[in-house]
Design a protein around this motif. Structure first.
Motif, short mmCIF file in Angstrom:
data_model
loop_
_atom_site.label_atom_id
_atom_site.label_comp_id
_atom_site.label_asym_id
_atom_site.label_seq_id
_atom_site.Cartn_x
_atom_site.Cartn_y
_atom_site.Cartn_z
N UNK A 43 96.77 22.83 27.76
CA UNK A 43 96.87 23.26 26.36
C UNK A 43 97.99 22.53 25.64
N UNK A 44 98.97 22.04 26.39
CA UNK A 44 100.11 21.33 25.81
C UNK A 44 100.84 20.59 26.92
N UNK A 45 101.75 19.70 26.52
CA UNK A 45 102.62 19.02 27.48
C UNK A 45 103.91 18.63 26.76
N UNK A 46 104.93 18.32 27.54
CA UNK A 46 106.21 17.88 27.01
C UNK A 46 106.21 16.35 27.06
N UNK A 47 106.59 15.72 25.93
CA UNK A 47 106.61 14.26 25.83
C UNK A 47 107.99 13.79 25.38
N UNK A 48 108.55 12.83 26.07
CA UNK A 48 109.83 12.24 25.71
C UNK A 48 109.58 10.84 25.19
N UNK A 49 110.06 10.56 23.96
CA UNK A 49 109.81 9.24 23.36
C UNK A 49 111.02 8.31 23.45
N UNK A 51 114.03 9.16 22.43
CA UNK A 51 115.03 9.71 21.54
C UNK A 51 114.94 11.23 21.43
N UNK A 52 113.71 11.74 21.48
CA UNK A 52 113.47 13.17 21.29
C UNK A 52 112.51 13.70 22.35
#
Length: 58
Positions: A43-49, A51-52
């Motif tokens: 349903x969702x995931x955590x993404x690191x770009x 910087x954020x």
């Protein structure tokens, strides 16, 4: 590495009686991550770009 050449780490996280497996995948862009999340019914995931940190809903 997986079949697509991504490096990843397996982990398990949770509290008390609730635990789940997860993966940290390195160098995967956001669109590829969305595709993979949909494939596995996330349903969702955590993404690191770099910087954020983002919570991306699928």
């Amino acid at each position: 590495m997986d079949a697509n050449g991504y490096r990843f780490l397996r982990s398990c996280c949770g509290v008390d009686a609730w635990w789940e497996e997860s993966l940290m995948v390195f160098t995967m862009n956001e669109s590829a991550a969305v595709k993979l999340a949909r494939q596995f019914g996330q349903k969702a995931f955590v993404y690191l770009d770099g910087r954020r940190v983002w919570l991306v809903y699928v």
